[in-house]
Design a protein around this motif. Structure first.
Motif, PDB file in Angstrom:
ATOM      1  N   PRO A  31       0.814  -1.214   0.000  1.00  0.00           N
ATOM      2  CA  PRO A  31       0.000   0.000   0.000  1.00  0.00           C
ATOM      3  C   PRO A  31       0.855   1.275   0.000  1.00  0.00           C
ATOM      4  O   PRO A  31       2.018   1.262   0.400  1.00  0.00           O
ATOM      5  N   LEU A  32       0.215   2.333  -0.419  1.00  0.00           N
ATOM      6  CA  LEU A  32       0.859   3.646  -0.482  1.00  0.00           C
ATOM      7  C   LEU A  32       0.141   4.541   0.529  1.00  0.00           C
ATOM      8  O   LEU A  32      -1.078   4.716   0.432  1.00  0.00           O
ATOM      9  N   LEU A  33       0.887   5.055   1.483  1.00  0.00           N
ATOM     10  CA  LEU A  33       0.269   5.899   2.516  1.00  0.00           C
ATOM     11  C   LEU A  33       0.296   7.356   2.073  1.00  0.00           C
ATOM     12  O   LEU A  33       1.346   7.859   1.648  1.00  0.00           O
ATOM     13  N   VAL A  34      -0.834   8.023   2.189  1.00  0.00           N
ATOM     14  CA  VAL A  34      -0.875   9.461   1.872  1.00  0.00           C
ATOM     15  C   VAL A  34      -1.449  10.231   3.056  1.00  0.00           C
ATOM     16  O   VAL A  34      -2.168   9.676   3.874  1.00  0.00           O
ATOM     17  N   VAL A  42       5.540   5.845   0.926  1.00  0.00           N
ATOM     18  CA  VAL A  42       4.858   7.142   0.819  1.00  0.00           C
ATOM     19  C   VAL A  42       5.165   7.754  -0.551  1.00  0.00           C
ATOM     20  O   VAL A  42       6.114   7.344  -1.224  1.00  0.00           O
ATOM     21  N   LEU A  43       4.375   8.727  -0.928  1.00  0.00           N
ATOM     22  CA  LEU A  43       4.630   9.428  -2.189  1.00  0.00           C
ATOM     23  C   LEU A  43       5.950  10.183  -2.092  1.00  0.00           C
ATOM     24  O   LEU A  43       6.368  10.567  -0.995  1.00  0.00           O
ATOM     25  N   LEU A  97      10.403   4.875   0.455  1.00  0.00           N
ATOM     26  CA  LEU A  97      10.148   4.179   1.716  1.00  0.00           C
ATOM     27  C   LEU A  97      10.657   5.033   2.869  1.00  0.00           C
ATOM     28  O   LEU A  97      11.831   5.420   2.891  1.00  0.00           O
ATOM     29  N   ALA A  98       9.758   5.344   3.790  1.00  0.00           N
ATOM     30  CA  ALA A  98      10.130   6.183   4.938  1.00  0.00           C
ATOM     31  C   ALA A  98      10.189   5.312   6.188  1.00  0.00           C
ATOM     32  O   ALA A  98       9.304   4.472   6.399  1.00  0.00           O
ATOM     33  N   LEU A 107      -4.814   4.811   2.989  1.00  0.00           N
ATOM     34  CA  LEU A 107      -3.967   3.890   2.221  1.00  0.00           C
ATOM     35  C   LEU A 107      -4.529   3.709   0.818  1.00  0.00           C
ATOM     36  O   LEU A 107      -5.729   3.497   0.649  1.00  0.00           O
ATOM     37  N   CYS A 108      -3.654   3.805  -0.168  1.00  0.00           N
ATOM     38  CA  CYS A 108      -4.054   3.518  -1.550  1.00  0.00           C
ATOM     39  C   CYS A 108      -3.459   2.174  -1.934  1.00  0.00           C
ATOM     40  O   CYS A 108      -2.304   1.889  -1.614  1.00  0.00           O
ATOM     41  N   VAL A 109      -4.267   1.381  -2.603  1.00  0.00           N
ATOM     42  CA  VAL A 109      -3.745   0.107  -3.122  1.00  0.00           C
ATOM     43  C   VAL A 109      -4.079   0.024  -4.607  1.00  0.00           C
ATOM     44  O   VAL A 109      -5.017   0.679  -5.086  1.00  0.00           O
TER      45      VAL A 109
END
Lengths: 346, 178
Positions: free
Chosen positions: A89-92, A170-171, A160-161, A114-116
């Motif tokens: 997933p991508l966290l925004v 993350v973006l 990646l944070a 979360l975007c998937v």
């Protein structure tokens, strides 16, 4: 509000020039909009720190600090859960921007956005649903709700944070600032804390920040972003530093629209509208329904893909109302929520 | 027979707590009881020194050193009483015989521990209680399934909506803002 929050995100915020009575008046607004902790960071080193209003702000600061810890625990669990099923997933928003604030708890957030990938959405939703209410995850199918850039493009630039021993996707900073601006505008810049996010993203941007990536090639969208940054500079004293574009004075309607939204209790932004069918049997029902749904100049402009210039906003507001009515009618026939709320028209 | 100050070895509770260090206080959230507490610097110092091996007198000595001001066993007990009350110690501790309970007000009156703020533990609003008032977005509601819709207020949409069972009622069926 602006006076209370200006520079509040910095390690050493300036002391506010506010009277105790003014602080008491705006404290409920600050608390409701999730900016109480930020305001506390400003008043705690001032003569206002022992006032009752400051005490409430301090409680908000403590609460948000604990909530931030709980969110981090949840986030780690959710990532582990989804990754174990092969979903990345991508966290925004939320933690993705909160990590740039100088203190934990400064930035309140209620859920984990979360975007998937669209193909993974149902699987992810089922996994999260199995946990019931445990994870406060706002799951998005792709990134259509956030930007007109596609998933592959945003994911390809993501980074990646670190969060303790976990790495959170993350973006990249450029895309995130862009998404934060669009999100804030789409909601009419109703949350003062959202504009603080813009200030933080701009002030903490890394060396080598690529403005071309952030602004993109669509001139209108670039203009929206520049205007949002301009608002953060004008209202909250955000230091923009060296930028490759000119920051012109914001249109008066834009600043007025923001200040008007901030002067209203945040809860009324959501509770003023009754369901449409509650107006059916009232002689003035439709007029009331229309007034309750009349978009702000910012929401109207962004919703219709309009330009941020000095022309009157009425046509955009009317246009957006018609678009929303169309969506409402479509929903009545299909029973499906609009998956792509962000529909900028070029 | 009650223990002496040299025999009491309090141990800070670790399990089921979320701890966040802030500038001049430590926040502790009790996951089991859904209670949140704020420990001021001196209370947090005592709490962190309670490792199950140090005696009350040891902690008092370290406190004097840390705050560069004389701290007696009473100051430590003032912290321990509150930590114990809020379930922040592994086991309740009891004052030794002959050691009277002295309130914070009394300690301030006699001027004890004047150079540092006396240990204070206060309760703050618990996160879940605060969350109960928070609205959720339609997509959070859509991600829920019955019977966990919760009736939470929804943000956006046509307003005034709450997260409710959608379609047929039954476990596993969807929820929707309506």
């Amino acid at each position: 509000m602006a006076a209370a929050l200006s520079t509040s995100w910095r390690p050493t915020p300036s002391v506010p020039e506010l009277s105790a009575s003014n602080l008491a008046i705006i404290t409920p607004l600050l608390l409701e909009s999730g900016a109480g902790a930020l305001a506390w960071r400003r008043v705690r080193n001032s003569d206002l720190k022992d006032t009752a209003a400051a005490g409430e702000l301090q409680q908000a600061y403590r609460l948000h600090a604990i909530q931030a810890s709980l969110h981090e625990i949840n986030l780690k669990e959710v990532l582990e859960l989804l990754r174990s099923a092969g979903i990345e997933p991508l966290l925004v928003k939320g933690w993705a921007i909160a990590r740039h604030y100088s203190e934990p708890g400064s930035r309140a957030y209620g859920d984990i956005d979360l975007c998937v990938r669209a193909e993974d959405y149902e699987k992810a939703r089922n996994l999260l649903s199995a946990g019931g209410d445990r994870y406060a995850v706002d799951l998005h199918k792709g990134t259509g709700m956030l930007d007109n850039r596609n998933w592959d493009e945003l994911f390809g630039r993501s980074q990646l944070a670190p969060l303790d021993d976990v790495r959170v996707r993350v973006l990249c900073e450029e895309d995130h600032l862009r998404v934060l601006c669009f999100h804030l505008l789409r909601h009419g810049v109703e949350r003062a804390s959202g504009l603080c996010d813009i200030a933080v993203a701009v002030e903490t941007r890394p060396r080598g920040f690529d403005w071309k990536v952030c602004l993109g090639e669509n001139r209108k969208h670039a203009d929206w972003i520049v205007c949002t940054i301009g608002l953060a500079s004008e209202l909250l004293a955000a230091e923009v530093g060296e930028i490759p574009f000119e920051m012109t004075k914001q249109p008066a309607w834009l600043v007025n629209s923001v200040l008007k939204a901030w002067a209203r209790p945040f809860s009324t932004h959501f509770t003023q509208q009754n369901p449409v069918d509650s107006y059916y049997h009232n002689s003035h029902g439709w007029a009331r329904a229309l007034a309750a749904r009349w978009p702000t100049p910012i929401i109207g402009t962004v919703g219709t893909g309009g330009a941020f210039n000095n022309l009157p906003r009425f046509p955009y507001q009317l246009g957006y109302l018609l678009i929303r009515s169309g969506r409402f009618l479509k929903q009545l026939t299909t029973s499906e929520p609009d998956a792509h709320f962000f529909t900028p028209r070029d | 027979m009650k223990e002496t100050n040299e025999q009491v070895v309090p141990r800070a509770r670790k399990a089921g707590l979320v701890v966040r260090d802030l500038n001049d206080e430590v926040l502790v959230y009790d996951l089991e009881r859904d209670k949140a507490h704020s420990l001021n610097a001196s209370a947090a110092f005592v709490w962190k020194k309670c490792n199950g091996r140090r005696t009350v007198s040891d902690v008092a000595q370290q406190m004097s050193k840390e705050f560069k001001s004389p701290a007696d066993d009473q100051a430590v007990w003032l912290a321990l009483d509150q930590l114990s009350k809020f379930h922040l110690l592994d086991e309740k501790v009891t004052r030794p015989a002959g050691m009277p309970r002295i309130s914070r007000r009394d300690m301030m009156r006699v001027g004890a521990a004047a150079a540092f703020a006396l240990p204070v533990v206060i309760s703050i609003v618990a996160p879940t209680a605060a969350n109960a008032q928070t609205s959720i977005s339609p997509s959070v509601c859509n991600a829920r399934v019955q019977p966990n819709c919760g009736g939470t207020p929804c943000t956006g949409g046509s307003g005034g909506q709450t997260c409710q069972p959608f379609g047929a009622v039954g476990a596993g069926n969807p929820c929707k803002c309506q």
